[in-house]
Design a protein around this motif. Structure first.
Motif, PDB file in Angstrom:
ATOM      1  N   THR A 141     -32.026  42.221  45.305  1.00 25.22           N
ATOM      2  CA  THR A 141     -32.722  43.512  45.418  1.00 25.22           C
ATOM      3  C   THR A 141     -31.751  44.634  45.803  1.00 25.22           C
ATOM      4  N   GLY A 142     -32.174  45.848  45.475  1.00 31.68           N
ATOM      5  CA  GLY A 142     -31.443  47.038  45.921  1.00 31.68           C
ATOM      6  C   GLY A 142     -30.456  47.556  44.890  1.00 31.68           C
ATOM      7  N   ASP A 143     -30.179  48.871  44.994  1.00 31.87           N
ATOM      8  CA  ASP A 143     -29.270  49.525  44.044  1.00 31.87           C
ATOM      9  C   ASP A 143     -27.896  48.858  44.021  1.00 31.87           C
ATOM     10  N   GLY A 144     -27.492  48.295  45.159  1.00 33.44           N
ATOM     11  CA  GLY A 144     -26.167  47.691  45.268  1.00 33.44           C
ATOM     12  C   GLY A 144     -25.972  46.509  44.325  1.00 33.44           C
ATOM     13  N   LYS A 145     -27.062  45.947  43.821  1.00 33.61           N
ATOM     14  CA  LYS A 145     -26.954  44.787  42.916  1.00 33.61           C
ATOM     15  C   LYS A 145     -27.041  45.216  41.451  1.00 33.61           C
ATOM     16  N   ARG A 146     -27.253  46.517  41.208  1.00 36.49           N
ATOM     17  CA  ARG A 146     -27.540  46.951  39.838  1.00 36.49           C
ATOM     18  C   ARG A 146     -26.395  46.657  38.875  1.00 36.49           C
ATOM     19  N   ASP A 147     -25.166  47.028  39.261  1.00 37.43           N
ATOM     20  CA  ASP A 147     -24.038  46.864  38.334  1.00 37.43           C
ATOM     21  C   ASP A 147     -23.802  45.399  37.990  1.00 37.43           C
ATOM     22  N   ILE A 148     -23.851  44.543  39.018  1.00 36.30           N
ATOM     23  CA  ILE A 148     -23.552  43.131  38.739  1.00 36.30           C
ATOM     24  C   ILE A 148     -24.703  42.494  37.950  1.00 36.30           C
ATOM     25  N   LEU A 149     -25.929  42.903  38.213  1.00 31.19           N
ATOM     26  CA  LEU A 149     -27.045  42.340  37.434  1.00 31.19           C
ATOM     27  C   LEU A 149     -26.944  42.750  35.973  1.00 31.19           C
ATOM     28  N   ARG A 150     -26.591  44.003  35.761  1.00 28.97           N
ATOM     29  CA  ARG A 150     -26.462  44.461  34.372  1.00 28.97           C
ATOM     30  C   ARG A 150     -25.375  43.629  33.673  1.00 28.97           C
ATOM     31  N   GLN A 151     -24.285  43.390  34.411  1.00 26.82           N
ATOM     32  CA  GLN A 151     -23.190  42.596  33.831  1.00 26.82           C
ATOM     33  C   GLN A 151     -23.654  41.162  33.517  1.00 26.82           C
ATOM     34  N   LEU A 190     -31.540  31.107  45.569  1.00 25.37           N
ATOM     35  CA  LEU A 190     -30.162  31.593  45.489  1.00 25.37           C
ATOM     36  C   LEU A 190     -30.067  33.098  45.657  1.00 25.37           C
ATOM     37  N   GLY A 191     -28.889  33.527  46.125  1.00 30.31           N
ATOM     38  CA  GLY A 191     -28.552  34.946  46.140  1.00 30.31           C
ATOM     39  C   GLY A 191     -27.533  35.214  45.042  1.00 30.31           C
ATOM     40  N   CYS A 192     -27.247  36.488  44.864  1.00 31.94           N
ATOM     41  CA  CYS A 192     -26.235  36.892  43.871  1.00 31.94           C
ATOM     42  C   CYS A 192     -25.333  37.913  44.550  1.00 31.94           C
ATOM     43  N   GLY A 193     -24.088  37.531  44.780  1.00 29.16           N
ATOM     44  CA  GLY A 193     -23.153  38.454  45.434  1.00 29.16           C
ATOM     45  C   GLY A 193     -22.737  39.575  44.487  1.00 29.16           C
ATOM     46  N   PRO A 194     -22.163  40.648  45.011  1.00 25.91           N
ATOM     47  CA  PRO A 194     -21.781  41.784  44.176  1.00 25.91           C
ATOM     48  C   PRO A 194     -20.705  41.460  43.148  1.00 25.91           C
TER      49      PRO A 194
END
Ligand SMILES: O=C1O[C@H](COP(=O)(O)O)[C@@H](O)[C@H](O)[C@H]1O
Length: 267
Positions: free
Chosen positions: A208-218, A151-155
């Protein structure tokens, strides 16, 4: 205490791909032992590029990828022709399928049936039938258990074509459902439903990548993140879920990061 998903973070995508390969080979062995095949559902988006890096690397001490045992379904697909730029099938074909060396064998791949392009309900029904046939499921069999869902995780926290707050998150009967109002274009798609995703023998997110940081933290650290589609998969799949991330994506998250050592044993 409820068991939690595993969170793995690596310094870069190359190291991630090496460990993902080991994980995939373990899942392949378990699938082959279980039913002499490896039944996997694959997403689109950024995943196929990392997947190809993992799978097209030369064979190593962890074994070799036996694509002749792979049966590939799509975790979600857009209702577009198979050669369209938005097609998840085309993406996987360009990134991976067309590059598989002959000596690794050929997977069985299940694209959508494009004759249902104007009828996404029909497309979803046909795809569900294809899954049912593969799992030799009689009507009495309640749900297919994929060996692995990738699976992927969208923003916004979506996964497959299951979007935050969408009524499809409550679908409890169908294995595959149509969506005609996807907030991310194209609007018409089909998707595996949440119960099928959460019943997977193993479920792996790659983000992966900085672009996923906010949503992963959430997703990983907040109460509201738990009700996002990725959070619901975490809840339903618990310790069967593994997140493959890089340090850019998880910086600041308070979850325990299990290992960045490619030699670790994967749960
Ligand atoms: O629309 C989709 O997006 C998700 C996430 O994509 P990513 O590029 O943010 O990784 C993807 O997993 C899904 O298959 C796709 O249809």
């Amino acid at each position: 205490m409820a068991k939690q998903p595993n969170l793995y973070a690596f310094g870069d995508v190359d190291h991630l791909a090496k460990s993902l390969r080991k994980y995939l080979l373990q899942c392949q062995s378990t699938g082959v032992e279980r039913h002499n095949a490896f039944k996997v559902a694959v997403s689109g988006g950024s995943l196929p590029t990392t997947l190809a890096k993992a799978l097209l690397a030369p064979s190593d001490e962890n074994g070799f990828v036996d694509f002749s045992k792979w049966e590939i379904f799509f975790a979600d697909e857009r209702a577009v022709p198979l050669d369209h730029e938005d097609s998840n099938y085309k993406l996987l074909k360009d990134e991976l399928l067309d590059k598989i060396p002959a000596d690794l064998g050929k997977p069985v791949v299940h694209p959508i049936d494009v004759k249902y392009m104007d009828d996404v309900q029909g497309m979803a029904d046909q795809y569900q039938d294809a899954i049912m046939k593969s799992f030799a499921a009689k009507d009495s069999v309640k749900i297919p258990i994929f060996d692995l869902l990738l699976l992927g995780c969208g923003p916004d926290g979506h996964t497959c074509s299951l979007f935050p707050g969408h009524e499809l998150l409550r679908e409890s009967d169908a294995w595959v459902a149509p969506i005609e109002d996807s907030p991310k274009p194209p609007a018409k798609r089909i998707t595996l439903t949440l119960p099928v995703v959460t019943h997977g023998a193993k479920i792996a997110f790659v983000a992966t990548g900085d672009g996923k940081r906010d949503i992963l933290r959430q997703i990983l650290d907040t109460e509201e993140g738990r009700s996002l589609p990725c959070g619901l998969v975490n809840e339903g799949g618990a310790e069967r879920v593994s997140w493959f991330t890089d340090t850019g994506a998880v910086e600041g998250a308070s979850w325990e990061i299990m290992s960045d050592d490619p030699q670790f044993e994967i749960n």
